[in-house]
Scaffold this motif. Structure first.
Motif, mmCIF file in Angstrom:
data_model
loop_
_atom_site.group_PDB
_atom_site.id
_atom_site.type_symbol
_atom_site.label_atom_id
_atom_site.label_comp_id
_atom_site.label_asym_id
_atom_site.label_seq_id
_atom_site.Cartn_x
_atom_site.Cartn_y
_atom_site.Cartn_z
ATOM 1 N N TYR A 146 0.491 -1.268 -0.118
ATOM 2 C CA TYR A 146 -0.026 -0.085 0.129
ATOM 3 C C TYR A 146 0.851 1.588 -0.083
ATOM 4 N N VAL A 147 0.235 2.538 -0.868
ATOM 5 C CA VAL A 147 1.017 3.879 -0.450
ATOM 6 C C VAL A 147 -0.214 4.743 0.408
ATOM 7 N N GLU A 148 0.725 4.860 1.603
ATOM 8 C CA GLU A 148 -0.733 6.130 2.126
ATOM 9 C C GLU A 148 -0.109 7.060 1.579
ATOM 10 N N ILE A 149 -1.565 7.607 1.450
ATOM 11 C CA ILE A 149 -1.604 9.049 0.919
ATOM 12 C C ILE A 149 -2.596 10.532 2.031
ATOM 13 N N ASP A 150 -2.513 11.344 1.743
ATOM 14 C CA ASP A 150 -3.329 12.321 2.571
ATOM 15 C C ASP A 150 -4.002 13.490 1.251
ATOM 16 N N ILE A 151 -5.493 12.808 1.279
ATOM 17 C CA ILE A 151 -6.351 14.065 0.482
ATOM 18 C C ILE A 151 -7.027 14.948 1.004
ATOM 19 N N ARG A 152 -7.054 16.907 0.254
ATOM 20 C CA ARG A 152 -7.973 17.968 0.704
ATOM 21 C C ARG A 152 -8.571 17.847 -0.269
ATOM 22 N N THR A 153 -9.342 19.069 0.116
ATOM 23 C CA THR A 153 -9.633 19.249 -0.692
ATOM 24 C C THR A 153 -9.514 21.293 -1.053
ATOM 25 N N THR A 154 -9.754 21.705 -2.599
ATOM 26 C CA THR A 154 -9.498 22.853 -3.200
ATOM 27 C C THR A 154 -10.442 23.886 -2.787
ATOM 28 N N LYS A 155 -10.252 24.903 -3.086
ATOM 29 C CA LYS A 155 -11.435 25.783 -2.837
ATOM 30 C C LYS A 155 -12.642 26.024 -3.376
ATOM 31 N N ASP A 156 -12.916 24.779 -4.841
ATOM 32 C CA ASP A 156 -12.922 25.288 -6.131
ATOM 33 C C ASP A 156 -13.608 23.334 -5.901
ATOM 34 N N GLY A 157 -13.341 23.323 -4.774
ATOM 35 C CA GLY A 157 -13.515 21.495 -4.901
ATOM 36 C C GLY A 157 -12.971 20.597 -6.112
ATOM 37 N N TYR A 158 -11.450 20.634 -5.952
ATOM 38 C CA TYR A 158 -10.726 19.456 -5.933
ATOM 39 C C TYR A 158 -10.304 18.516 -5.379
ATOM 40 N N LEU A 159 -9.612 17.427 -5.211
ATOM 41 C CA LEU A 159 -9.047 17.106 -5.066
ATOM 42 C C LEU A 159 -7.843 16.514 -4.836
ATOM 43 N N GLU A 185 2.702 29.237 0.398
ATOM 44 C CA GLU A 185 2.766 29.223 1.266
ATOM 45 C C GLU A 185 0.821 29.775 2.494
ATOM 46 N N ALA A 186 0.075 29.524 0.848
ATOM 47 C CA ALA A 186 -1.760 29.432 1.564
ATOM 48 C C ALA A 186 -1.991 28.227 2.086
ATOM 49 N N LYS A 187 -3.018 28.252 2.408
ATOM 50 C CA LYS A 187 -4.196 26.710 2.960
ATOM 51 C C LYS A 187 -4.491 26.599 1.154
ATOM 52 N N ILE A 188 -4.775 24.837 1.389
ATOM 53 C CA ILE A 188 -5.346 24.673 0.792
ATOM 54 C C ILE A 188 -6.731 24.708 0.416
ATOM 55 N N ALA A 189 -7.632 25.297 1.364
ATOM 56 C CA ALA A 189 -9.166 25.590 1.181
ATOM 57 C C ALA A 189 -9.189 26.442 0.338
ATOM 58 N N GLU A 190 -8.132 27.742 0.890
ATOM 59 C CA GLU A 190 -8.200 28.806 0.105
ATOM 60 C C GLU A 190 -8.038 28.662 -0.831
ATOM 61 N N MET A 191 -7.126 27.627 -1.562
ATOM 62 C CA MET A 191 -6.288 27.761 -2.761
ATOM 63 C C MET A 191 -7.572 27.186 -4.266
ATOM 64 N N THR A 192 -7.360 27.371 -5.365
ATOM 65 C CA THR A 192 -8.547 26.668 -6.547
ATOM 66 C C THR A 192 -7.095 25.840 -7.146
#
Length: 284
Positions: free
Chosen positions: A78-91, A106-113
């Protein structure tokens, strides 16, 4: 009056019987939740499972396409990966909520496109890569390695949609928080769900109560929490123990101690070395 009491007694006994049968159906004869019958674990080739933490990032940046390719190259299961969501809804793939530690941004992912995220470059990367999207990871991993999805900030429905698109629903496990387990179970009932054991649990009674309230398939957390006794106890309840062993001094003595406890999977920062050690034991 006598007939009324007899009738009431029969109804009461019938209700008790129904309640008992429901309890057996849900919790089983031993008082613990029955495992979800539709859960299917990804197939693996060896008796011991090696999970590459954020990929094999010894020679490549963590959570990068290159670290995924390195995990595949050395034979990790297995490979372990960490998933988050951008401001415009992409994983997208990133451990931290902010991009500053691992990229030139420098930004937070939730505040980036997505466009802003893909414009970033990973630090200390001879390949000059941008951090990947979840979809890019799926394209590279399909048919080559299983995925351990650490779902930091995502919606189960969106993850399922992409897994179906790339026909990888049967090649993943999901790590989440205890309060989110039911959402994942409802959305992807066949996918094994993992959580970490709370640090507050210090006794078997607390462990038993926690299992009843949290019917998960796998337990994570530090390998230091586990003992031969509680691994055997959890295994008897149908719960797999796949802990983290990654640390700056990770070495064979630690791996062997985990094996001696009955643990059959480890998340590691040194997948190539661990696989080499397991081969000497005939376990990989």
């Amino acid at each position: 009056m006598k007939y009324y009491h007899i009738t009431c007694s029969i109804i009461t006994l019938w209700n008790v019987l129904i309640a008992y049968l429901v309890t057996l159906t849900v919790f089983g004869c031993n008082g613990f939740p029955e495992k979800h019958k539709s859960v299917v674990f990804p197939s693996t080739r060896y008796p011991f499972i090696v999970i590459a933490h954020r990929g094999n990032h010894v020679n490549a940046p963590e959570n990068s396409i290159q670290s995924l390719q390195e995990a595949i190259r050395v034979g990790a299961d297995y490979v372990e990966i960490d998933i988050r969501t951008t401001k415009d809804g992409y994983l997208v793939i990133m451990h931290d909520a902010s991009v500053h530690r691992t990229t030139n941004g420098e930004a937070k992912i939730a505040e980036m496109t997505l466009a802003q995220f893909k414009a970033l470059k990973l630090k200390n990367d001879p390949f000059n890569q941008s951090p990947p999207t979840f979809e890019e990871i799926l394209k590279e991993a399909r048919g080559k390695i299983n995925l351990y999805l650490d779902c930091k900030d995502v919606k189960p429905e969106q993850v399922k949609s992409l897994l179906n698109k790339y026909k990888m629903l049967g090649s993943v496990i999901v790590y989440t928080e205890p309060e989110e387990v039911q959402d994942w179970k409802k959305t992807m009932s066949s996918v094994p769900v993992m959580v970490s054991m709370p640090d507050s649990i210090t006794s078997y009674d607390e462990l038993k109560q926690w299992i009843v309230k949290n019917p998960v398939d796998i337990l994570d957390g530090s390998v230091l929490f586990y003992t031969k006794e509680n691994v055997a106890f959890l295994t008897k309840q149908g719960i797999k123990v796949w802990p983290d062993i990654q640390n700056p001094d990770e070495k064979p003595e630690q791996w062997q101690k985990a094996i001696d406890m009955g643990i059959t999977a480890l998340q590691t920062d040194r997948p190539e070395e661990l696989i080499g050690y397991l081969k000497t034991l005939g376990k990989h």
